[in-house]
Design a protein around this motif. Structure first.
Motif, PDB file in Angstrom:
ATOM      1  N   SER A   3       0.855  -1.186   0.000  1.00 46.81           N
ATOM      2  CA  SER A   3       0.000   0.000   0.000  1.00 46.81           C
ATOM      3  C   SER A   3       0.890   1.234   0.000  1.00 46.81           C
ATOM      4  O   SER A   3       1.984   1.222   0.572  1.00 46.81           O
ATOM      5  CB  SER A   3      -0.894  -0.004   1.240  1.00 46.81           C
ATOM      6  OG  SER A   3      -1.729   1.128   1.287  1.00 46.81           O
ATOM      7  N   VAL A   4       0.420   2.298  -0.656  1.00 48.14           N
ATOM      8  CA  VAL A   4       1.191   3.542  -0.754  1.00 48.14           C
ATOM      9  C   VAL A   4       0.641   4.545   0.257  1.00 48.14           C
ATOM     10  O   VAL A   4      -0.572   4.723   0.373  1.00 48.14           O
ATOM     11  CB  VAL A   4       1.121   4.131  -2.178  1.00 48.14           C
ATOM     12  CG1 VAL A   4       1.849   5.477  -2.249  1.00 48.14           C
ATOM     13  CG2 VAL A   4       1.728   3.152  -3.179  1.00 48.14           C
ATOM     14  N   ARG A   5       1.564   5.210   0.961  1.00 44.41           N
ATOM     15  CA  ARG A   5       1.168   6.228   1.922  1.00 44.41           C
ATOM     16  C   ARG A   5       2.171   7.371   1.893  1.00 44.41           C
ATOM     17  O   ARG A   5       3.248   7.263   1.287  1.00 44.41           O
ATOM     18  CB  ARG A   5       1.094   5.635   3.331  1.00 44.41           C
ATOM     19  CG  ARG A   5       2.445   5.223   3.896  1.00 44.41           C
ATOM     20  CD  ARG A   5       2.294   4.558   5.255  1.00 44.41           C
ATOM     21  NE  ARG A   5       3.594   4.344   5.895  1.00 44.41           N
ATOM     22  CZ  ARG A   5       3.756   3.722   7.067  1.00 44.41           C
ATOM     23  NH1 ARG A   5       2.700   3.222   7.691  1.00 44.41           N
ATOM     24  NH2 ARG A   5       4.978   3.582   7.578  1.00 44.41           N
ATOM     25  N   THR A   6       1.822   8.477   2.530  1.00 42.96           N
ATOM     26  CA  THR A   6       2.748   9.603   2.626  1.00 42.96           C
ATOM     27  C   THR A   6       3.935   9.219   3.495  1.00 42.96           C
ATOM     28  O   THR A   6       3.835   8.377   4.388  1.00 42.96           O
ATOM     29  CB  THR A   6       2.050  10.843   3.229  1.00 42.96           C
ATOM     30  OG1 THR A   6       1.538  10.494   4.520  1.00 42.96           O
ATOM     31  CG2 THR A   6       0.917  11.318   2.348  1.00 42.96           C
ATOM     32  N   ALA A   7       5.060   9.877   3.212  1.00 37.56           N
ATOM     33  CA  ALA A   7       6.288   9.588   3.962  1.00 37.56           C
ATOM     34  C   ALA A   7       7.032  10.895   4.185  1.00 37.56           C
ATOM     35  O   ALA A   7       8.063  11.156   3.566  1.00 37.56           O
ATOM     36  CB  ALA A   7       7.161   8.584   3.216  1.00 37.56           C
ATOM     37  N   GLY A   8       6.510  11.743   5.049  1.00 34.09           N
ATOM     38  CA  GLY A   8       7.135  13.042   5.281  1.00 34.09           C
ATOM     39  C   GLY A   8       6.807  14.006   4.169  1.00 34.09           C
ATOM     40  O   GLY A   8       6.201  13.640   3.148  1.00 34.09           O
ATOM     41  N   ALA A   9       7.208  15.251   4.333  1.00 35.59           N
ATOM     42  CA  ALA A   9       6.883  16.299   3.369  1.00 35.59           C
ATOM     43  C   ALA A   9       7.409  15.960   1.982  1.00 35.59           C
ATOM     44  O   ALA A   9       8.607  15.786   1.785  1.00 35.59           O
ATOM     45  CB  ALA A   9       7.440  17.632   3.832  1.00 35.59           C
ATOM     46  N   HIS A  45       2.441  17.362   0.127  1.00 33.29           N
ATOM     47  CA  HIS A  45       3.051  18.590   0.619  1.00 33.29           C
ATOM     48  C   HIS A  45       2.940  18.693   2.141  1.00 33.29           C
ATOM     49  O   HIS A  45       3.865  19.149   2.814  1.00 33.29           O
ATOM     50  CB  HIS A  45       2.397  19.807  -0.038  1.00 33.29           C
ATOM     51  CG  HIS A  45       2.733  19.978  -1.483  1.00 33.29           C
ATOM     52  ND1 HIS A  45       4.021  19.875  -1.968  1.00 33.29           N
ATOM     53  CD2 HIS A  45       1.959  20.254  -2.568  1.00 33.29           C
ATOM     54  CE1 HIS A  45       4.021  20.062  -3.277  1.00 33.29           C
ATOM     55  NE2 HIS A  45       2.781  20.289  -3.671  1.00 33.29           N
ATOM     56  N   MET A  46       1.814  18.246   2.689  1.00 35.26           N
ATOM     57  CA  MET A  46       1.612  18.284   4.129  1.00 35.26           C
ATOM     58  C   MET A  46       2.503  17.278   4.847  1.00 35.26           C
ATOM     59  O   MET A  46       2.897  17.481   5.999  1.00 35.26           O
ATOM     60  CB  MET A  46       0.144  17.994   4.467  1.00 35.26           C
ATOM     61  CG  MET A  46      -0.828  19.075   4.044  1.00 35.26           C
ATOM     62  SD  MET A  46      -2.565  18.513   4.186  1.00 35.26           S
ATOM     63  CE  MET A  46      -2.639  18.018   5.908  1.00 35.26           C
ATOM     64  N   GLY A  47       2.803  16.179   4.166  1.00 35.72           N
ATOM     65  CA  GLY A  47       3.597  15.125   4.773  1.00 35.72           C
ATOM     66  C   GLY A  47       2.787  14.173   5.626  1.00 35.72           C
ATOM     67  O   GLY A  47       3.339  13.295   6.291  1.00 35.72           O
ATOM     68  N   GLY A  48       1.475  14.311   5.653  1.00 37.30           N
ATOM     69  CA  GLY A  48       0.604  13.465   6.458  1.00 37.30           C
ATOM     70  C   GLY A  48      -0.542  14.278   7.008  1.00 37.30           C
ATOM     71  O   GLY A  48      -0.860  15.350   6.503  1.00 37.30           O
ATOM     72  N   MET A  49      -1.164  13.758   8.078  1.00 38.84           N
ATOM     73  CA  MET A  49      -2.254  14.464   8.746  1.00 38.84           C
ATOM     74  C   MET A  49      -1.989  14.479  10.247  1.00 38.84           C
ATOM     75  O   MET A  49      -1.358  13.559  10.782  1.00 38.84           O
ATOM     76  CB  MET A  49      -3.594  13.769   8.476  1.00 38.84           C
ATOM     77  CG  MET A  49      -4.079  13.888   7.051  1.00 38.84           C
ATOM     78  SD  MET A  49      -5.752  13.208   6.863  1.00 38.84           S
ATOM     79  CE  MET A  49      -6.707  14.428   7.754  1.00 38.84           C
ATOM     80  N   PRO A  50      -2.458  15.515  10.938  1.00 37.18           N
ATOM     81  CA  PRO A  50      -2.273  15.550  12.399  1.00 37.18           C
ATOM     82  C   PRO A  50      -2.936  14.344  13.060  1.00 37.18           C
ATOM     83  O   PRO A  50      -4.029  13.938  12.684  1.00 37.18           O
ATOM     84  CB  PRO A  50      -2.971  16.852  12.806  1.00 37.18           C
ATOM     85  CG  PRO A  50      -3.007  17.683  11.567  1.00 37.18           C
ATOM     86  CD  PRO A  50      -3.143  16.710  10.430  1.00 37.18           C
ATOM     87  N   VAL A  60       0.767  11.901  11.091  1.00 35.44           N
ATOM     88  CA  VAL A  60       0.744  10.463  10.846  1.00 35.44           C
ATOM     89  C   VAL A  60       0.606  10.241   9.347  1.00 35.44           C
ATOM     90  O   VAL A  60       0.023  11.061   8.634  1.00 35.44           O
ATOM     91  CB  VAL A  60      -0.421   9.794  11.603  1.00 35.44           C
ATOM     92  CG1 VAL A  60      -0.230   9.938  13.103  1.00 35.44           C
ATOM     93  CG2 VAL A  60      -1.765  10.373  11.183  1.00 35.44           C
ATOM     94  N   PRO A  61       1.153   9.131   8.835  1.00 35.63           N
ATOM     95  CA  PRO A  61       1.053   8.872   7.393  1.00 35.63           C
ATOM     96  C   PRO A  61      -0.391   8.702   6.946  1.00 35.63           C
ATOM     97  O   PRO A  61      -1.247   8.239   7.702  1.00 35.63           O
ATOM     98  CB  PRO A  61       1.840   7.565   7.222  1.00 35.63           C
ATOM     99  CG  PRO A  61       2.707   7.464   8.419  1.00 35.63           C
ATOM    100  CD  PRO A  61       1.950   8.107   9.536  1.00 35.63           C
ATOM    101  N   VAL A  62      -0.651   9.094   5.707  1.00 34.95           N
ATOM    102  CA  VAL A  62      -1.983   8.968   5.114  1.00 34.95           C
ATOM    103  C   VAL A  62      -1.949   7.892   4.034  1.00 34.95           C
ATOM    104  O   VAL A  62      -1.188   8.024   3.056  1.00 34.95           O
ATOM    105  CB  VAL A  62      -2.444  10.302   4.492  1.00 34.95           C
ATOM    106  CG1 VAL A  62      -3.798  10.135   3.806  1.00 34.95           C
ATOM    107  CG2 VAL A  62      -2.514  11.396   5.540  1.00 34.95           C
ATOM    108  N   PRO A  63      -2.738   6.821   4.151  1.00 36.03           N
ATOM    109  CA  PRO A  63      -2.886   5.887   3.025  1.00 36.03           C
ATOM    110  C   PRO A  63      -3.526   6.630   1.853  1.00 36.03           C
ATOM    111  O   PRO A  63      -4.580   7.236   2.010  1.00 36.03           O
ATOM    112  CB  PRO A  63      -3.810   4.801   3.578  1.00 36.03           C
ATOM    113  CG  PRO A  63      -3.741   4.939   5.064  1.00 36.03           C
ATOM    114  CD  PRO A  63      -3.519   6.397   5.328  1.00 36.03           C
ATOM    115  N   LEU A  64      -2.892   6.594   0.706  1.00 39.80           N
ATOM    116  CA  LEU A  64      -3.311   7.430  -0.414  1.00 39.80           C
ATOM    117  C   LEU A  64      -4.222   6.688  -1.397  1.00 39.80           C
ATOM    118  O   LEU A  64      -4.282   5.464  -1.409  1.00 39.80           O
ATOM    119  CB  LEU A  64      -2.078   7.963  -1.146  1.00 39.80           C
ATOM    120  CG  LEU A  64      -1.206   8.945  -0.352  1.00 39.80           C
ATOM    121  CD1 LEU A  64       0.114   9.185  -1.068  1.00 39.80           C
ATOM    122  CD2 LEU A  64      -1.937  10.259  -0.131  1.00 39.80           C
TER     123      LEU A  64
END
Length: 343
Positions: A3-9, A45-50, A60-64
């Motif tokens: 699964s792909v998720r955010t990884a920092g900004a 750009h956010m790098g995730g969500m609070p 925290v990372p967001v599953p995209l």
């Protein structure tokens, strides 16, 4: 599964996560294609969500991925109207654990996606096998476009201009023409986008970087007047799929008496000429998401799938998901990127 998720900004990562198991009312979908849109880029750009309830700014990372299309591979014991092998598109907003790919537990940019409380016409819809999965993945963004057209109330005799020839704007143009709207102009500043607009059925295009917008619209739609009798273009409806302050300025400068402006793009901050709006009694209409359109579009998307396929600029295999997101986040590098999965 992967699964792909955010990884920092600015980054994404493909991670191994547990493959979800469907409950009695759920189905498991093997994802075959998933689109990338501006919302995904925002999360990058956010790098995730609070983190929920966290006041310190921890992300925290967001599953995209909220534009998936795939094939049902497992069904829960209480599911009777759906079966393995059904090809489906998904309503990301119907998930009980949060919007798919937009902060919810699951993301559509995964090998498998759990659709909770699976119900045809509410959480998912079946589409025919004549439609490629990559085109079916356009269902969600085309529902956004359709809602803008529905909000506009455009009819056959209307003359319309769409600002912004990205996927949403081009989708708006297609829906307008399928609705039988008399004359549709698409405006943008990129030549290749304007060429695509003509290819999908726009009646005319306007390069707003080099052409006089007022003169061109008057040439195409005739001359009218505002409430004070001042000359204005004869355009009935303006649809903003660009979100640039210059678009609003151009509309106010050209709006005839009782013209309408529909905003479907995310708006950038800018000043609003309320006096100009008053002089034309311009109606401002906001268009957000797809309250009823998510599966309203599916049959017509299937019927006209070759036309909609032209919106896809890049098809990238899931194994190269990082490259797909890099394309999507680089201005001018791509229009619509679809990530494809092996069946």
């Amino acid at each position: 599964m992967k699964s792909v998720r955010t990884a920092g900004a600015g980054g994404v990562e493909t991670v191994d996560v547990e493959r979800p198991a469907p409950g009695p009312e759920d189905v498991l979908v093997g994802v075959r294609a998933c689109g990338i849109c501006g919302t995904d880029v925002t999360f990058l750009h956010m790098g995730g969500m609070p983190a929920r309830g966290h006041l310190g700014g921890e992300l925290v990372p967001v599953p995209l991925g909220h534009e998936p299309a795939g094939e049902i591979v497992e069904v829960g014991s209480a599911v009777t109207a759906l079966k393995p092998g059904d090809r489906v598109v998904v309503n990301p907003q119907a998930a009980s654990t949060g919007i798919i790919g937009c902060g919810g537990r699951y993301g559509g940019m995964s090998e498998y996606l759990l659709v909770e409380k699976a119900e045809s016409g509410r959480s998912l819809a079946v589409f025919p096998d004549t439609v490629p999965f990559d085109v079916a993945a356009l269902n969600e963004p085309m529902a956004v476009s359709r809602h803008a057209v529905n909000r506009s109330g455009a009819g056959p005799d209307d003359k319309v201009v769409v600002f912004g020839a990205g996927p949403i704007g081009l989708g708006v143009a297609i829906w307008l023409k399928l609705r039988g709207v008399k004359h549709v102009v698409v405006a943008d500043v990129i030549a290749s986008r304007l060429e695509k607009a003509l290819a999908v059925g726009a009646d005319a295009v306007l390069d707003s970087a080099t052409e006089d917008v007022t003169a061109r619209l008057t040439e195409l739609h005739g001359e009218a007047a505002n409430a004070l009798g001042q000359p204005r273009a004869g355009t009935d409806i303006y649809i903003d799929a660009a979100g640039a302050p210059a678009v609003f300025e151009a509309v106010v400068a050209n709006a005839k008496w009782h013209a309408k402006l529909v905003m479907v793009a995310v708006q950038k901050k800018g000043e609003i000429d309320l006096g100009g709006m008053l002089r034309s009694e311009l109606t401002l209409i906001a268009s957000q998401g797809y309250p009823t359109e998510i599966f309203e579009v599916t049959p017509e998307l299937a019927e006209h799938h070759e036309r909609f396929a032209q919106l896809i600029s890049h098809r990238v295999p899931f194994e190269e998901a990082d490259r797909a997101f890099e394309l999507a986040r680089t201005p001018g590098a791509a229009e619509k990127v679809i990530v494809t999965f092996e069946g």
